[in-house]
Design a protein around this motif. Structure first.
Motif, PDB file in Angstrom:
ATOM      1  N   ALA A   9      53.025   8.590  73.774  1.00  0.00           N
ATOM      2  CA  ALA A   9      52.916   7.219  73.583  1.00  0.00           C
ATOM      3  C   ALA A   9      52.106   6.577  72.479  1.00  0.00           C
ATOM      4  CB  ALA A   9      52.339   6.885  75.001  1.00  0.00           C
ATOM      5  N   GLY A  10      51.637   7.553  71.733  1.00  0.00           N
ATOM      6  CA  GLY A  10      50.503   7.054  70.638  1.00  0.00           C
ATOM      7  C   GLY A  10      51.680   6.872  69.284  1.00  0.00           C
ATOM      8  N   PHE A  11      51.242   6.741  68.170  1.00  0.00           N
ATOM      9  CA  PHE A  11      51.816   6.432  66.856  1.00  0.00           C
ATOM     10  C   PHE A  11      52.873   7.572  66.651  1.00  0.00           C
ATOM     11  CE2 PHE A  11      51.113   6.832  61.996  1.00  0.00           C
ATOM     12  CZ  PHE A  11      52.340   6.234  61.624  1.00  0.00           C
ATOM     13  N   ILE A  12      52.318   8.713  66.193  1.00  0.00           N
ATOM     14  CA  ILE A  12      53.180   9.975  65.789  1.00  0.00           C
ATOM     15  C   ILE A  12      54.038  10.363  66.762  1.00  0.00           C
ATOM     16  CG2 ILE A  12      53.390  11.861  64.273  1.00  0.00           C
ATOM     17  CD1 ILE A  12      50.695  11.235  63.074  1.00  0.00           C
ATOM     18  N   GLY A  13      53.310  10.470  67.912  1.00  0.00           N
ATOM     19  CA  GLY A  13      54.123  10.925  69.160  1.00  0.00           C
ATOM     20  C   GLY A  13      55.268  10.290  69.429  1.00  0.00           C
ATOM     21  N   SER A  14      55.292   8.986  69.608  1.00  0.00           N
ATOM     22  CA  SER A  14      56.467   8.204  69.928  1.00  0.00           C
ATOM     23  C   SER A  14      57.506   8.095  68.827  1.00  0.00           C
ATOM     24  CB  SER A  14      56.117   6.765  70.136  1.00  0.00           C
ATOM     25  OG  SER A  14      55.341   6.111  69.167  1.00  0.00           O
ATOM     26  N   ASN A  15      56.963   8.127  67.736  1.00  0.00           N
ATOM     27  CA  ASN A  15      58.111   8.401  66.399  1.00  0.00           C
ATOM     28  C   ASN A  15      58.588   9.792  66.566  1.00  0.00           C
ATOM     29  OD1 ASN A  15      58.133   6.234  64.192  1.00  0.00           O
ATOM     30  ND2 ASN A  15      55.997   6.350  64.677  1.00  0.00           N
ATOM     31  N   PHE A  16      57.885  10.679  66.837  1.00  0.00           N
ATOM     32  CA  PHE A  16      58.563  12.024  66.898  1.00  0.00           C
ATOM     33  C   PHE A  16      59.551  12.025  68.341  1.00  0.00           C
ATOM     34  CE2 PHE A  16      58.372  16.562  68.771  1.00  0.00           C
ATOM     35  CZ  PHE A  16      58.674  17.105  67.547  1.00  0.00           C
ATOM     36  N   ILE A  17      59.325  11.487  69.267  1.00  0.00           N
ATOM     37  CA  ILE A  17      60.239  11.434  70.544  1.00  0.00           C
ATOM     38  C   ILE A  17      61.484  10.780  69.983  1.00  0.00           C
ATOM     39  CG2 ILE A  17      60.726  10.488  72.771  1.00  0.00           C
ATOM     40  CD1 ILE A  17      57.602  11.176  73.418  1.00  0.00           C
ATOM     41  N   HIS A  18      61.278   9.504  69.393  1.00  0.00           N
ATOM     42  CA  HIS A  18      62.530   8.982  68.889  1.00  0.00           C
ATOM     43  C   HIS A  18      63.324   9.742  68.029  1.00  0.00           C
ATOM     44  CE1 HIS A  18      61.865   5.006  70.792  1.00  0.00           C
ATOM     45  NE2 HIS A  18      60.617   4.859  70.216  1.00  0.00           N
ATOM     46  N   TYR A  19      62.817  10.640  67.135  1.00  0.00           N
ATOM     47  CA  TYR A  19      63.338  11.202  66.234  1.00  0.00           C
ATOM     48  C   TYR A  19      64.077  12.519  66.735  1.00  0.00           C
ATOM     49  CZ  TYR A  19      63.933  14.939  62.359  1.00  0.00           C
ATOM     50  OH  TYR A  19      64.562  15.766  61.835  1.00  0.00           O
ATOM     51  N   MET A  20      63.570  13.274  67.682  1.00  0.00           N
ATOM     52  CA  MET A  20      64.077  14.206  68.365  1.00  0.00           C
ATOM     53  C   MET A  20      65.350  13.927  69.308  1.00  0.00           C
ATOM     54  SD  MET A  20      62.416  16.927  67.168  1.00  0.00           S
ATOM     55  CE  MET A  20      62.411  18.263  68.218  1.00  0.00           C
ATOM     56  N   LEU A  21      65.354  12.749  69.993  1.00  0.00           N
ATOM     57  CA  LEU A  21      66.292  12.406  70.673  1.00  0.00           C
ATOM     58  C   LEU A  21      67.485  11.945  69.738  1.00  0.00           C
ATOM     59  CD1 LEU A  21      64.136  10.162  73.310  1.00  0.00           C
ATOM     60  CD2 LEU A  21      65.639  12.425  73.751  1.00  0.00           C
ATOM     61  N   ALA A  22      67.210  11.598  68.573  1.00  0.00           N
ATOM     62  CA  ALA A  22      68.336  10.876  67.663  1.00  0.00           C
ATOM     63  C   ALA A  22      69.039  12.148  66.982  1.00  0.00           C
ATOM     64  CB  ALA A  22      67.986   9.757  66.739  1.00  0.00           C
ATOM     65  N   GLU A  23      68.088  13.480  66.906  1.00  0.00           N
ATOM     66  CA  GLU A  23      68.588  14.188  65.955  1.00  0.00           C
ATOM     67  C   GLU A  23      69.239  15.631  66.859  1.00  0.00           C
ATOM     68  OE1 GLU A  23      68.539  14.705  62.395  1.00  0.00           O
ATOM     69  OE2 GLU A  23      67.906  12.789  62.709  1.00  0.00           O
ATOM     70  N   HIS A  24      68.535  15.436  68.121  1.00  0.00           N
ATOM     71  CA  HIS A  24      69.094  16.989  68.731  1.00  0.00           C
ATOM     72  C   HIS A  24      69.690  16.415  70.294  1.00  0.00           C
ATOM     73  CE1 HIS A  24      67.150  19.275  65.828  1.00  0.00           C
ATOM     74  NE2 HIS A  24      65.924  18.660  66.051  1.00  0.00           N
ATOM     75  N   GLY A  39      47.629   4.634  73.434  1.00  0.00           N
ATOM     76  CA  GLY A  39      48.962   4.872  74.127  1.00  0.00           C
ATOM     77  C   GLY A  39      49.475   3.549  74.469  1.00  0.00           C
ATOM     78  N   ASN A  40      50.855   3.576  74.205  1.00  0.00           N
ATOM     79  CA  ASN A  40      51.529   2.078  74.622  1.00  0.00           C
ATOM     80  C   ASN A  40      52.818   2.660  74.915  1.00  0.00           C
ATOM     81  OD1 ASN A  40      52.526  -0.173  74.650  1.00  0.00           O
ATOM     82  ND2 ASN A  40      51.682  -1.071  72.492  1.00  0.00           N
ATOM     83  N   LEU A  41      53.181   2.338  76.216  1.00  0.00           N
ATOM     84  CA  LEU A  41      54.699   2.663  76.661  1.00  0.00           C
ATOM     85  C   LEU A  41      55.734   1.617  75.924  1.00  0.00           C
ATOM     86  CD1 LEU A  41      54.276   3.818  80.200  1.00  0.00           C
ATOM     87  CD2 LEU A  41      54.724   5.083  78.323  1.00  0.00           C
ATOM     88  N   GLU A  42      55.300   0.578  75.174  1.00  0.00           N
ATOM     89  CA  GLU A  42      56.258  -0.305  74.640  1.00  0.00           C
ATOM     90  C   GLU A  42      56.765   0.640  73.627  1.00  0.00           C
ATOM     91  OE1 GLU A  42      55.426  -4.421  73.187  1.00  0.00           O
ATOM     92  OE2 GLU A  42      53.729  -4.372  74.667  1.00  0.00           O
ATOM     93  N   ASN A  43      55.874   1.379  72.912  1.00  0.00           N
ATOM     94  CA  ASN A  43      56.582   2.218  71.836  1.00  0.00           C
ATOM     95  C   ASN A  43      57.640   3.068  72.132  1.00  0.00           C
ATOM     96  OD1 ASN A  43      54.210   1.315  71.019  1.00  0.00           O
ATOM     97  ND2 ASN A  43      53.554   3.696  70.606  1.00  0.00           N
ATOM     98  N   LEU A  44      58.178   3.427  73.593  1.00  0.00           N
ATOM     99  CA  LEU A  44      59.190   4.040  74.208  1.00  0.00           C
ATOM    100  C   LEU A  44      60.304   3.134  74.790  1.00  0.00           C
ATOM    101  CD1 LEU A  44      56.795   6.833  74.742  1.00  0.00           C
ATOM    102  CD2 LEU A  44      58.567   7.351  73.433  1.00  0.00           C
ATOM    103  N   GLY A  45      60.127   1.979  74.587  1.00  0.00           N
ATOM    104  CA  GLY A  45      60.943   1.015  75.450  1.00  0.00           C
ATOM    105  C   GLY A  45      62.382   1.530  75.090  1.00  0.00           C
ATOM    106  N   PRO A  46      62.787   1.685  73.678  1.00  0.00           N
ATOM    107  CA  PRO A  46      64.017   1.902  73.495  1.00  0.00           C
ATOM    108  C   PRO A  46      64.594   3.117  74.278  1.00  0.00           C
ATOM    109  CG  PRO A  46      63.029   1.438  71.429  1.00  0.00           C
ATOM    110  CD  PRO A  46      61.874   1.482  72.601  1.00  0.00           C
ATOM    111  N   VAL A  47      63.927   3.901  74.563  1.00  0.00           N
ATOM    112  CA  VAL A  47      64.324   5.159  75.217  1.00  0.00           C
ATOM    113  C   VAL A  47      64.059   5.519  76.695  1.00  0.00           C
ATOM    114  CG1 VAL A  47      64.431   6.538  72.901  1.00  0.00           C
ATOM    115  CG2 VAL A  47      62.403   6.739  74.500  1.00  0.00           C
ATOM    116  N   GLU A  48      63.550   4.428  77.277  1.00  0.00           N
ATOM    117  CA  GLU A  48      63.047   4.756  78.695  1.00  0.00           C
ATOM    118  C   GLU A  48      63.734   4.941  79.768  1.00  0.00           C
ATOM    119  OE1 GLU A  48      60.353   1.425  79.237  1.00  0.00           O
ATOM    120  OE2 GLU A  48      62.158  -0.012  79.625  1.00  0.00           O
TER     121      GLU A  48
END
Ligand code: NAD
Ligand code: DAU
Length: 337
Positions: A9-24, A39-48
């Protein structure tokens, strides 16, 4: 592949989750995060609602939380981002939280990974463990470990615990050491988002000391691709440096931000320097380039423009952060500088 991401839910971790879900498309991700101030769950709003993604609230320092998540989910690998990550907090608020999360928390995960026979552990570390460079040279994986602030010392401690788990118990663990990231969802206590937000609000831009300290800037998406390469192809027990090959003085970065926002340089305000401030970081990424085929894809100026645009378009995201507890933090950190 089923991945446990800590600190997602942090900066790099949320970017990594977006990246991995898009790529794999075949991936399953469990995001394990304590939701600290960073930690901010808003960072993951698009994939929740994505069926490939699950969030579990938990603290890596709490044995019961760690055991519960490993019992509930059978994992192929752990990618470990969770950390106290801000140098200034480690200096001004004290190192205790850093020691607990960065060292003890990492050890708890290593123990769980062994107990639950998870195949691979990727430890996301930092170039700060190498300390500071003079005006020449770049950090190699073989450079001495010489951390100069409490944050860096605890990251070095966690690197050593990961190394020990590999050497003593044969754990399949790999370490990445990256330079300064920037991009969407970075908490506005770090240089680039802080300067963008202050400039947009016509507030002073607090540059520490003479502003000639050099950092090697990398766009967060390039870092995420590097971690993915190491996860899939890295050799157990190895360290891989990841850098942006764009090492420039802080003042140059701040001036570029002002230019992109069409704001005057009179907003720059030199303030008391950070104690023990490392003068220069620069990474040599030859190993990950030659052995794993990773290359930086984003040049600094283009990625900075994309980042500035993101903060312009997502004003509500950072305004919400800056309207709460952050104000007390800002007053304590910058009030008397
Ligand atoms: P961040 O501060 O934005 O996010 C940290 C995340 O970890 C947050 O979501 C927070 O809630 C979570 N967390 C903190 N303590 C926890 C705990 N005890 N249990 C579970 N979750 C916890 O950090 P970041 O900038 O995204 O950095 C992520 C990792 O990358 C860190 O390990 C950091 O050392 C490393 N790193 C960062 C950079 C950089 O430039 N930001 C560069 C190199 C390496
Ligand atoms: O190098 C990797 C590290 O980069 C990561 O391990 C850390 O988690 C991450 O926070 C970052 O550490 P830095 O201390 O380099 O980043 P920060 O954004 O805090 O500062 C970047 C530079 O800008 C540094 O020289 C200090 C300076 N600075 C920072 C702030 C917040 C200022 O001059 N003014 C400021 O207000």
């Amino acid at each position: 592949m089923k991945l446990l991401i800590t600190g997602g839910a942090g900066f790099i971790g949320s970017n990594f989750i977006h990246y991995m879900l898009a790529e794999h498309p075949d991936i399953q991700i469990v995001n394990f995060d304590a939701l600290t101030y960073a930690g901010n769950l808003e960072n993951l709003g698009p994939v929740e609602r994505n069926p490939h993604y699950t969030f579990v609230k938990g603290d890596i320092t709490v044995e019961a939380d760690v055991t519960a998540v490993f019992k509930a989910h059978v994992m192929d690998a752990v990618v470990h981002f969770a950390a106290e990550s801000h140098v200034d907090r480690s200096l001004h608020l004290g190192p205790e939280a850093f020691i607990r999360t960065n060292i003890l928390g990492t050890q708890r995960l290593l123990d769980a990974v062994r107990a639950h026979r998870v195949r691979r552990f990727v430890h996301v570390s930092t170039d700060e463990v190498y300390g500071s460079l003079e005006s020449e040279g770049r950090f190699m994986e073989t450079s001495p470990i010489q951390p100069n602030n409490p944050y860096a010392a605890t990251k070095a401690g966690s690197d050593f615990m990961v190394r020990a788990a590999h050497r003593s118990h044969g754990l399949d663990a790999v370490i990445t050491r990256c330079s300064n990231n920037f991009g969407p969802y970075q908490f506005p206590e770090k240089l680039i988002p802080l300067m963008i937000a202050n400039a947009l609000e016509n507030k002073p831009l607090p540059v520490y000391g003479d502003g000639r300290q050099v950092r090697d800037w990398i766009y967060v998406r390039d870092h995420c691709r590097g971690i993915d390469c190491v996860l899939r192809q890295g050799k157990a027990g190895e360290v891989y440096n990841i850098g942006g090959m764009h090492d420039v003085p802080n003042l140059e970065v701040v001036r570029l931000i002002l230019k992109l926002l069409d704001k005057p340089s009179s907003l720059i305000q030199h303030v008391t320097d950070r104690p023990g401030h490392d003068r220069r970081y620069a990474i040599d990424s030859t190993k990950i380039e030659t052995e794993l085929g990773w290359r930086r894809q984003f040049d600094f100026e283009t990625a900075l423009k994309v980042t500035v645009d993101w903060y312009l378009q997502n004003r509500a995201w950072w305004e919400r952060i800056r309207s709460g507890e952050y104000q007390k933090y800002y007053a304590a950190m910058y009030g008397n500088r």
